[in-house]
Scaffold this motif. Structure first.
Motif, mmCIF file in Angstrom:
data_model
loop_
_atom_site.group_PDB
_atom_site.id
_atom_site.type_symbol
_atom_site.label_atom_id
_atom_site.label_comp_id
_atom_site.label_asym_id
_atom_site.label_seq_id
_atom_site.Cartn_x
_atom_site.Cartn_y
_atom_site.Cartn_z
ATOM 1 N N ASP A 1 2.457 4.887 -25.864
ATOM 2 C CA ASP A 1 2.699 3.440 -25.875
ATOM 3 C C ASP A 1 3.226 2.934 -24.531
ATOM 4 O OD1 ASP A 1 5.118 4.730 -26.144
ATOM 5 O OD2 ASP A 1 5.928 3.331 -27.620
ATOM 6 N N ASN A 2 3.506 3.846 -23.596
ATOM 7 C CA ASN A 2 3.961 3.457 -22.266
ATOM 8 C C ASN A 2 2.750 2.983 -21.456
ATOM 9 O OD1 ASN A 2 5.080 3.174 -19.752
ATOM 10 N ND2 ASN A 2 6.091 5.168 -19.752
ATOM 11 N N THR A 3 2.797 1.768 -20.972
ATOM 12 C CA THR A 3 1.643 1.193 -20.262
ATOM 13 C C THR A 3 1.688 1.434 -18.754
ATOM 14 O OG1 THR A 3 2.762 -0.937 -20.062
ATOM 15 C CG2 THR A 3 1.362 -0.600 -22.006
ATOM 16 N N LEU A 4 2.647 2.197 -18.289
ATOM 17 C CA LEU A 4 2.793 2.412 -16.843
ATOM 18 C C LEU A 4 1.526 2.986 -16.217
ATOM 19 C CD1 LEU A 4 4.526 2.528 -14.256
ATOM 20 C CD2 LEU A 4 5.188 4.837 -14.962
ATOM 21 N N LEU A 5 0.953 4.016 -16.836
ATOM 22 C CA LEU A 5 -0.227 4.649 -16.250
ATOM 23 C C LEU A 5 -1.412 3.688 -16.198
ATOM 24 C CD1 LEU A 5 -0.062 8.231 -17.807
ATOM 25 C CD2 LEU A 5 0.613 7.489 -15.525
ATOM 26 N N TYR A 6 -1.599 2.884 -17.234
ATOM 27 C CA TYR A 6 -2.713 1.934 -17.250
ATOM 28 C C TYR A 6 -2.505 0.835 -16.207
ATOM 29 C CZ TYR A 6 -3.632 4.260 -21.660
ATOM 30 O OH TYR A 6 -3.875 5.198 -22.609
ATOM 31 N N GLU A 7 -1.289 0.354 -16.092
ATOM 32 C CA GLU A 7 -1.010 -0.720 -15.139
ATOM 33 C C GLU A 7 -1.103 -0.230 -13.694
ATOM 34 O OE1 GLU A 7 2.655 -2.619 -16.146
ATOM 35 O OE2 GLU A 7 1.957 -3.126 -18.161
ATOM 36 N N ILE A 8 -0.573 0.943 -13.422
ATOM 37 C CA ILE A 8 -0.625 1.455 -12.052
ATOM 38 C C ILE A 8 -2.071 1.758 -11.656
ATOM 39 C CG2 ILE A 8 -0.231 3.899 -12.573
ATOM 40 C CD1 ILE A 8 1.191 2.049 -9.563
ATOM 41 N N GLY B 1 -7.744 -0.128 -3.628
ATOM 42 C CA GLY B 1 -8.662 0.852 -3.049
ATOM 43 C C GLY B 1 -8.046 2.219 -2.861
ATOM 44 N N ILE B 2 -6.998 2.518 -3.612
ATOM 45 C CA ILE B 2 -6.321 3.816 -3.499
ATOM 46 C C ILE B 2 -6.759 4.682 -4.675
ATOM 47 C CG2 ILE B 2 -4.096 4.990 -3.271
ATOM 48 C CD1 ILE B 2 -2.930 2.287 -2.383
ATOM 49 N N HIS B 3 -8.010 5.015 -4.703
ATOM 50 C CA HIS B 3 -8.558 5.898 -5.724
ATOM 51 C C HIS B 3 -9.902 6.408 -5.228
ATOM 52 C CE1 HIS B 3 -10.930 2.335 -6.590
ATOM 53 N NE2 HIS B 3 -11.680 3.028 -7.413
ATOM 54 N N ASN C 1 2.275 6.442 -6.988
ATOM 55 C CA ASN C 1 1.206 7.285 -7.524
ATOM 56 C C ASN C 1 1.535 8.764 -7.330
ATOM 57 O OD1 ASN C 1 -1.357 7.824 -8.682
ATOM 58 N ND2 ASN C 1 -2.216 8.081 -6.626
ATOM 59 N N LYS C 2 1.993 9.140 -6.139
ATOM 60 C CA LYS C 2 2.351 10.539 -5.872
ATOM 61 C C LYS C 2 3.505 10.990 -6.766
ATOM 62 C CE LYS C 2 0.797 10.629 -1.086
ATOM 63 N NZ LYS C 2 1.199 10.648 0.322
ATOM 64 N N ALA C 3 4.486 10.108 -6.970
ATOM 65 C CA ALA C 3 5.630 10.462 -7.811
ATOM 66 C C ALA C 3 5.202 10.674 -9.264
ATOM 67 C CB ALA C 3 6.694 9.364 -7.732
ATOM 68 N N ILE C 4 4.357 9.788 -9.771
ATOM 69 C CA ILE C 4 3.890 9.929 -11.158
ATOM 70 C C ILE C 4 3.071 11.198 -11.313
ATOM 71 C CG2 ILE C 4 2.372 8.926 -12.914
ATOM 72 C CD1 ILE C 4 3.292 6.167 -11.924
ATOM 73 N N LEU C 5 2.174 11.462 -10.364
ATOM 74 C CA LEU C 5 1.373 12.683 -10.433
ATOM 75 C C LEU C 5 2.235 13.936 -10.337
ATOM 76 C CD1 LEU C 5 -1.749 11.709 -8.301
ATOM 77 C CD2 LEU C 5 -1.597 11.965 -10.779
ATOM 78 N N ALA C 6 3.273 13.898 -9.518
ATOM 79 C CA ALA C 6 4.191 15.045 -9.413
ATOM 80 C C ALA C 6 4.932 15.262 -10.727
ATOM 81 C CB ALA C 6 5.173 14.822 -8.267
ATOM 82 N N ASP C 7 5.343 14.173 -11.382
ATOM 83 C CA ASP C 7 6.024 14.299 -12.671
ATOM 84 C C ASP C 7 5.095 14.866 -13.742
ATOM 85 O OD1 ASP C 7 8.377 13.372 -11.641
ATOM 86 O OD2 ASP C 7 8.172 11.328 -12.452
ATOM 87 N N ILE C 8 3.856 14.417 -13.745
ATOM 88 C CA ILE C 8 2.897 14.924 -14.732
ATOM 89 C C ILE C 8 2.592 16.389 -14.469
ATOM 90 C CG2 ILE C 8 0.500 14.720 -15.533
ATOM 91 C CD1 ILE C 8 0.811 11.683 -15.165
ATOM 92 N N ALA D 1 0.834 -1.205 0.000
ATOM 93 C CA ALA D 1 0.000 0.000 0.000
ATOM 94 C C ALA D 1 0.870 1.257 0.000
ATOM 95 C CB ALA D 1 -0.934 -0.006 1.201
ATOM 96 N N ALA D 2 1.899 1.273 0.821
ATOM 97 C CA ALA D 2 2.790 2.445 0.876
ATOM 98 C C ALA D 2 3.538 2.629 -0.437
ATOM 99 C CB ALA D 2 3.774 2.294 2.032
ATOM 100 N N ALA D 3 3.990 1.529 -1.034
ATOM 101 C CA ALA D 3 4.710 1.620 -2.308
ATOM 102 C C ALA D 3 3.794 2.144 -3.409
ATOM 103 C CB ALA D 3 5.272 0.249 -2.686
ATOM 104 N N LEU D 4 2.561 1.655 -3.459
ATOM 105 C CA LEU D 4 1.612 2.130 -4.469
ATOM 106 C C LEU D 4 1.294 3.608 -4.285
ATOM 107 C CD1 LEU D 4 -0.898 -0.850 -4.716
ATOM 108 C CD2 LEU D 4 0.623 -0.018 -6.509
ATOM 109 N N GLU D 5 1.086 4.022 -3.050
ATOM 110 C CA GLU D 5 0.788 5.436 -2.795
ATOM 111 C C GLU D 5 1.958 6.330 -3.195
ATOM 112 O OE1 GLU D 5 -0.477 6.063 1.200
ATOM 113 O OE2 GLU D 5 -2.372 5.001 0.894
#
Length: 136
Positions: free
Chosen positions: A79-86, A94-96, A57-64, A50-54
């Motif tokens: 073509d990068n599937t990272l966003l779809y997979e995460i 349940g982190i959404h 998620n925060k890191a990806i959102l900060a980059d975007i 749970a901590a790793a996913l959070e």
């Protein structure tokens, strides 16, 4: 007679509309409760996941967000599937926020927000607040 027939027909329409609104509201509450249960189970069963996913998620959102503030910074390619997979992992944990997810789009109806607002205001006296079901 014509007036009473029109009122009866309007009552039928508003009753059906109220039933639809109540069903949607109940489904939204259920979706929120399921998400809370998934999140609680994930934190209880695997707090490291749970901590790793959070954090991911925060890191990806900060980059975007940084990309939108400075377009010269990189953005995930199509073509990068990272966003779809995460997203799949976040939903499973349940982190959404299920209330922010859009399943169907329709064309914009004129005056719909106003009519909906007035209808809901007229129905508030019939609704009851249950403290046990309240969400934050």
């Amino acid at each position: 007679k014509v007036y009473s027939a029109a009122v009866a027909k309007t009552q039928k329409i508003w009753t059906a509309y109220l039933d639809s609104i109540m069903k949607v509201g109940q489904m939204q509450i259920l979706r929120r409760q399921i998400t809370n249960e998934l999140n609680y189970s994930c934190r209880f069963d695997s707090k490291h996941l749970a901590a790793a996913l959070e954090n991911l998620n925060k890191a990806i959102l900060a980059d975007i967000e940084a990309h939108y503030q400075n377009p010269s910074l990189p953005y995930p390619k199509e073509d990068n599937t990272l966003l779809y997979e995460i997203t799949a992992y976040l939903e499973a944990a349940g982190i959404h926020n299920p209330l922010n997810k859009i399943y169907i789009t329709t064309k914009r109806l004129p005056y719909f927000p106003t009519v909906n607002f007035l209808f809901l205001i007229s129905q508030f006296p019939k609704l009851q607040y249950n403290r046990n079901l309240g969400n934050v």
